[in-house]
Design a protein around this motif. Structure first.
Motif, PDB file in Angstrom:
ATOM      1  N   LEU A  33       0.844  -1.204   0.000  1.00 51.77           N
ATOM      2  CA  LEU A  33       0.000   0.000   0.000  1.00 51.77           C
ATOM      3  C   LEU A  33       0.874   1.246   0.000  1.00 51.77           C
ATOM      4  CD1 LEU A  33      -2.830   1.382   0.482  1.00 51.77           C
ATOM      5  CD2 LEU A  33      -2.371   1.140   2.916  1.00 51.77           C
ATOM      6  N   ASN A 244       6.661   2.603   5.669  1.00 51.13           N
ATOM      7  CA  ASN A 244       6.360   1.556   6.635  1.00 51.13           C
ATOM      8  C   ASN A 244       7.485   0.527   6.723  1.00 51.13           C
ATOM      9  OD1 ASN A 244       4.332  -1.109   7.349  1.00 51.13           O
ATOM     10  ND2 ASN A 244       4.128   0.786   8.499  1.00 51.13           N
ATOM     11  N   ASP A 245       8.129   0.253   5.596  1.00 52.93           N
ATOM     12  CA  ASP A 245       9.267  -0.673   5.605  1.00 52.93           C
ATOM     13  C   ASP A 245      10.458  -0.052   6.340  1.00 52.93           C
ATOM     14  OD1 ASP A 245       7.682  -2.351   4.169  1.00 52.93           O
ATOM     15  OD2 ASP A 245       8.773  -2.156   2.274  1.00 52.93           O
ATOM     16  N   GLN A 248      10.461  -0.163  10.147  1.00 51.56           N
ATOM     17  CA  GLN A 248      10.765  -1.422  10.827  1.00 51.56           C
ATOM     18  C   GLN A 248      12.217  -1.496  11.299  1.00 51.56           C
ATOM     19  OE1 GLN A 248       9.515  -4.885   8.581  1.00 51.56           O
ATOM     20  NE2 GLN A 248       7.581  -3.905   8.018  1.00 51.56           N
ATOM     21  N   GLY A 271      -2.000  -1.940  21.059  1.00 48.67           N
ATOM     22  CA  GLY A 271      -1.567  -0.737  20.357  1.00 48.67           C
ATOM     23  C   GLY A 271      -1.111  -1.077  18.959  1.00 48.67           C
ATOM     24  N   GLN A 272      -0.783  -0.020  18.206  1.00 46.10           N
ATOM     25  CA  GLN A 272      -0.251  -0.211  16.859  1.00 46.10           C
ATOM     26  C   GLN A 272       1.240   0.108  16.923  1.00 46.10           C
ATOM     27  OE1 GLN A 272      -2.069   2.241  13.805  1.00 46.10           O
ATOM     28  NE2 GLN A 272      -1.373   0.864  12.177  1.00 46.10           N
ATOM     29  N   VAL A 309       5.635  -6.359  13.467  1.00 45.29           N
ATOM     30  CA  VAL A 309       6.452  -5.280  12.915  1.00 45.29           C
ATOM     31  C   VAL A 309       5.685  -3.965  12.868  1.00 45.29           C
ATOM     32  CG1 VAL A 309       7.735  -6.924  11.482  1.00 45.29           C
ATOM     33  CG2 VAL A 309       5.753  -5.732  10.521  1.00 45.29           C
ATOM     34  N   ALA A 310       6.423  -2.887  12.633  1.00 43.43           N
ATOM     35  CA  ALA A 310       5.826  -1.550  12.530  1.00 43.43           C
ATOM     36  C   ALA A 310       4.617  -1.581  11.605  1.00 43.43           C
ATOM     37  CB  ALA A 310       6.862  -0.567  12.002  1.00 43.43           C
ATOM     38  N   GLY A 311       3.546  -0.954  12.047  1.00 43.34           N
ATOM     39  CA  GLY A 311       2.334  -0.892  11.244  1.00 43.34           C
ATOM     40  C   GLY A 311       1.256  -1.851  11.724  1.00 43.34           C
ATOM     41  N   GLN A 312       1.651  -2.916  12.434  1.00 40.00           N
ATOM     42  CA  GLN A 312       0.660  -3.900  12.869  1.00 40.00           C
ATOM     43  C   GLN A 312      -0.005  -3.475  14.183  1.00 40.00           C
ATOM     44  OE1 GLN A 312       3.324  -7.467  12.398  1.00 40.00           O
ATOM     45  NE2 GLN A 312       1.438  -8.427  11.701  1.00 40.00           N
ATOM     46  N   SER A 313      -1.278  -3.808  14.324  1.00 34.01           N
ATOM     47  CA  SER A 313      -2.002  -3.609  15.582  1.00 34.01           C
ATOM     48  C   SER A 313      -2.002  -4.921  16.339  1.00 34.01           C
ATOM     49  CB  SER A 313      -3.437  -3.163  15.303  1.00 34.01           C
ATOM     50  OG  SER A 313      -3.461  -1.838  14.841  1.00 34.01           O
ATOM     51  N   VAL A 314      -1.416  -4.919  17.532  1.00 33.87           N
ATOM     52  CA  VAL A 314      -1.244  -6.168  18.279  1.00 33.87           C
ATOM     53  C   VAL A 314      -1.590  -5.979  19.752  1.00 33.87           C
ATOM     54  CG1 VAL A 314       0.553  -7.110  16.779  1.00 33.87           C
ATOM     55  CG2 VAL A 314       1.189  -5.598  18.672  1.00 33.87           C
TER      56      VAL A 314
END
Lengths: 640, 300
Positions: A33, A244-245, A248, A271-272, A309-314
């Motif tokens: 994206l 976004n890459d 990370q 959080g994201q 990784v960066a960008g994920q909501s966990v």
């Protein structure tokens, strides 16, 4: 190549869709994206370019095409050719209706990527709109009309893209067809832009000669520009590096949004991830507390993850029970971000009401929400000329550099390093409107080096010796409402009851501590801030403090309330209608104000915001000062 | 090593972030649930956002009593599977007056949906309502914000909307105001279908082709879903292989003739056919910019 009404290039579907839908879906599930912003006015062919991208990526359906064809005939500007601009316009009518459009978002996709385009219309609101659109963009397409070259607006767009930290800039020299694809003219424009870009710190950008209208260098390399050896626009958009890459590779940062606690056996932090990566077993530090632990597991509905990784909501679970709640930041244990309460920042003002220096606003950064005050700007930037100009405040669409301080330390990173921990919004405390966006640059030294010195005799000890609960009795009301008279009666009554009191009177304080202050909105706020701080020191010393100030603004009274422990700030509204106060006119001030001899007089040409929920309210039309004082003292009982 | 997230992973993460922000800052949120495919995706995202907790808000179905039978069946099951409370609201005045899409035209939508939604939000005191609207649905939604502010009377004041920067949402509001929040604003129709496929989300069978009784009226192919459908003298229901691209009240929702009976086939057909999604809904054809007008009146 030109699509015309006689020969429309209708939605040519991918062959794979028809032959092997499963294979097609597999390809399209692995798309990345890219979010980008297009900058340029209608004259530059911005709408035509976006329309062309939608069209060439087959995002236009037959019914939309039919509408487009009939619209092109009816009101197009391109003769027998399809007017792509009509696909994305349609904002003009709304503008006429007075609808605020900050950004319109459009979507298209190719085999490799999905794209979200932020399209910012308008000139007058341009700064606000573009800053909004740019805040989430990986890339900016800056459009130039090849016939006109680098214009003032080109500089403005480039400056704002740089300000918001957009790393990828495409200089799209459009309408090449109208200059006969002249390489020399193109080279001259690129050279001029290179020089300007360097002057504002843009070291790298990608120039390309295009025609949105004719389709040159959009999806395919154009035979009209054999001298151009770069990629067509679409191919560049499909391959350019994603923020976004890059995020990370940075150290772990995750703002805690919500504590997930379904039962006593589970405690996770949702959080994201803003930057970095996280794995079970990783050592982390929770800020601002600085407590450390390790990651026990990464929980999702799809099962536990071995990496996020960066960008994920966990949702993260820890191995130790340490305090962590909304607003905290989970960070790499060996590389945590800073914590501070004073900063230098660049602020973009977005509201009709100008910045009031010294006023308390809500500041939201990540998931942290704190009170913050902004000082008068050091300078504002003219977005057309990049000149620095002196200013006392920030008006709508102004960009200024100013110091900002928060009422408690926050976790942050310079915006240039980390957008999620450096970008913030300011919210008006009364209207709740988002009034500004800003970027923190660095913390100020005095915040780093001045520490709170702990003393052994605390406020409780002071109060206990005086056998009373410290309080601030904050009298507010119009000039002539009777604040000083009633406060004086209340102090007399408390004194008789052997209470330790002190009365801070508005006029008296202006003879000393605040004699440097006038009656502008800014000075009134500073007046109240100082009185609040002094009253707080006296309350810390155990006194019952009475203050008699007009204190017209709700935000400042709330600011003082927030300085004190719950229940110690008692707001007393001396409620006297303006007509009554003016009729009394004990000091002759209303007469002067009405005659124009006194500026910024509350109730006449400066507003008074009455308390919405005062702790005590006295009506001086129905009560005499003595009755009002007696009523107040009764409400204060017990005094211990 | 860099792991590039796919567009669906990023859209999912964004929607989850938005839902969590609302839960952290709102007093009493609710999720509007229409049983359609977008609602199915929203519900799935809510489960992901709060797992292992169940989503900490109820589902609200503003019912018109004129939905397809299959939709009512899935509604109960979906709420039960998610462990969420389901609130069904039907406008009592619309019931009393027997408002229906055959006799009352746009009054039907107005009373059941617009008024019904306002009533439900007021009755239960919800201050934030999640909705599944997307910006790609039609031109006027392209500029819609993710957090949309409504006055005490549920009016949408276009001048009183807030700029949205980065992923910072300002959810502060006065006591009487409310917010509509659209977590899947940035999804397209294709994203929705791909996500349903990838995540194996259960949707109403009406999205898949099957032989169903139909009549053609005003250029729309309508399904005779129950005995309340008033057939005109010359109308005889014909069995056709049809499916639906969007679902609403059955007398207002146009079907398409199709043989697509699996999800990949539906997606295939969607990509190969050439008309946009909303064409099947009567509501858009009422008048130009009708969505805009309905929004100002408080329709979602």
């Amino acid at each position: 190549m030109t699509a015309s009404l006689d020969n429309p290039v209708i939605y040519k579907a991918d062959e794979l869709i028809a032959s092997d839908i499963d294979a097609y879906l597999d390809v399209h599930q692995h798309k990345s994206l890219l979010r980008f912003i297009t900058c340029g006015s209608v004259d530059d062919g911005k709408s035509t370019l976006i329309g062309r991208l939608l069209y060439d990526s087959k995002m236009i359906f037959e019914d939309q095409l039919a509408t487009l064809e009939s619209d092109s005939k009816r009101m197009g500007t391109q003769g027998q050719d399809i007017d792509f601009a009509l696909l994305v316009d349609g904002l003009a009518a709304e503008r006429e209706q007075g609808i605020t459009i900050d950004v319109a978002y459009r979507f298209f996709a190719t085999e490799k990527r999905k794209f979200i385009v932020a399209d910012c219309p308008g000139h007058e609101q341009f700064t606000r709109n573009m800053v909004t659109g740019a805040s989430t963009a990986d890339l900016a397409v800056i459009l130039i009309d090849a016939r006109k070259g680098v214009l003032v607006q080109t500089r403005r767009h480039s400056y704002l893209a740089k300000l918001l930290g957009i790393r990828n800039i495409v200089l799209a020299v459009n309408k090449m067809d109208l200059i006969d694809y002249d390489q020399a003219k193109y080279d001259a424009i690129v050279a001029e832009y290179t020089e300007f870009a360097a002057s504002i710190g843009i070291s790298d950008f990608t120039p390309m000669p295009i025609s949105g209208f004719k389709g040159d260098n959009i999806t395919e390399i154009s035979p009209n520009t054999p001298w151009y050896n770069g990629l067509p626009l679409m191919a560049h958009l499909e391959t350019v590096a994603l923020d976004n890459d890059a995020d990370q590779a940075k150290p772990l940062r995750m703002a805690v949004q919500w504590v997930n606690r379904p039962n006593l056996d589970f405690r996770g932090f949702s959080g994201q991830i803003a930057t970095g990566t996280v794995h079970p077993g990783d050592a982390i530090r929770v800020l601002p507390s600085g407590k450390t632990t390790t990651i026990k597991k990464i929980v999702t509905l799809d099962g536990e993850l071995q990496e996020a990784v960066a960008g994920q909501s966990v949702t993260l679970c820890f191995n130790d029970e340490i305090d962590c709640s909304r607003g905290d930041v989970i960070a790499a244990a060996d590389n945590p971000p800073e914590v501070a309460d004073q900063f230098e920042s660049t602020i973009v003002w977005m509201a009709d009401d100008a910045l009031v220096p010294g006023r308390s606003y809500w500041l939201k950064l990540g998931t942290q929400m704190v009170s913050a005050t902004v000082q008068a700007p050091k300078y504002t930037v003219n977005v057309n000329s990049m000149e620095h100009m002196a200013a006392k405040t920030l008006e709508l669409n102004a960009i200024g550099v100013a110091e900002i301080s928060t009422d408690k330390p926050i976790v942050f990173a310079p915006y240039a390093e980390n957008h999620a921990l450096g970008g913030f919004i300011l919210i008006d405390k009364i209207s709740n409107a988002t009034v500004a966006a800003g970027m923190l640059h660095f913390s100020l030294r005095r915040a780093q080096n001045v520490h709170w010195q702990a003393t052994d005799i605390g406020r409780d000890a002071h109060a206990m010796l005086k056998n009373q609960k410290p309080r601030i009795l904050w009298f507010t009301g119009l000039s002539g409402s009777g604040k000083s008279t009633i406060a004086n009666e209340v102090e007399k009554a408390l004194h008789l009851m052997n209470r330790h009191t002190f009365l801070l009177d508005g006029d008296n304080v202006r003879h000393g501590l605040n004699k440097d202050l006038g009656f502008t909105e800014t000075d009134r706020i500073e007046n109240i801030r100082r009185v609040g701080e002094v009253a707080k020191l006296m309350a810390d010393a155990g006194l019952i403090v009475l203050t008699a100030f007009i204190s017209p603004f709700r935000a400042e009274r709330d600011m003082v309330r927030a300085m004190l422990p719950e229940g110690e700030f008692v707001e007393i509204f001396v409620d006297t209608p303006l007509e009554v106060a003016e009729a009394r006119d004990v000091k002759g001030l209303y007469k002067k104000a009405r005659a124009g001899q006194l500026k910024n007089f509350t109730g006449i040409d400066s507003p008074y915001e009455p308390p919405e929920h005062p702790d005590i309210r006295v009506n001086t039309v129905e009560m005499s000062p003595a009755e009002a004082a007696e009523y107040i003292v009764r409400q204060l009982m017990p005094l211990k | 090593m860099t792991k590039t997230l796919t567009h669906l992973e990023r859209l999912e993460a964004e929607a989850i972030h938005i839902m969590r922000e609302v839960v952290a800052e709102a007093e009493k949120p609710v999720m509007l649930y229409s049983v359609g495919k977008d609602s199915a995706v929203m519900l799935h995202l809510a489960r992901k956002a709060f797992y292992p907790s169940p989503p900490p808000f109820p589902l609200l179905h503003v019912d018109t009593t004129w939905k397809f039978k299959d939709m009512y069946a899935l509604r109960e099951k979906a709420a039960r599977d998610a462990g969420m409370e389901l609130i069904v609201h039907q406008n009592p005045e619309a019931i009393a007056r027997g408002i229906n899409p055959f006799d009352h035209g746009s009054l039907h939508t107005d009373m059941w949906k617009t008024e019904g939604l306002k009533q439900a939000l007021d009755t239960y005191g919800f201050d934030v309502a999640f909705g599944g609207a997307r910006r790609d649905e039609e031109k006027s939604r392209a500029k819609e914000r993710i957090f949309s502010f409504r006055t005490a009377t549920h009016g949408w004041d276009p001048k009183n909307q807030r700029p949205e920067l980065w992923n910072l949402y300002n959810a502060r509001k006065a006591k009487s105001e409310s917010i509509r929040v659209f977590p899947i604003s940035n999804w397209t129709e294709l994203d929705i279908w791909q996500y349903i496929h990838l995540e194996n989300i259960e949707i109403v069978p009406l999205y898949f082709s099957a032989p169903r009784p139909t009549v053609t009226r005003d250029g729309m192919l309508l399904m005779v879903d129950d005995e309340r459908f008033p057939l005109q003298d010359d109308e005889v229901p014909v069995e056709r292989s049809i499916r639906f691209r969007t679902l609403g009240c059955y007398p207002l929702t146009g079907a398409v003739e199709s043989t697509a009976s699996t999800l990949p086939e539906v997606i295939q057909e969607m990509l190969l056919t050439t008309t946009s999604e909303r064409q099947g809904r009567a509501i858009d054809h009422d008048q130009a910019a009708s969505m805009e007008k309905k929004k100002q009146e408080g329709y979602f």
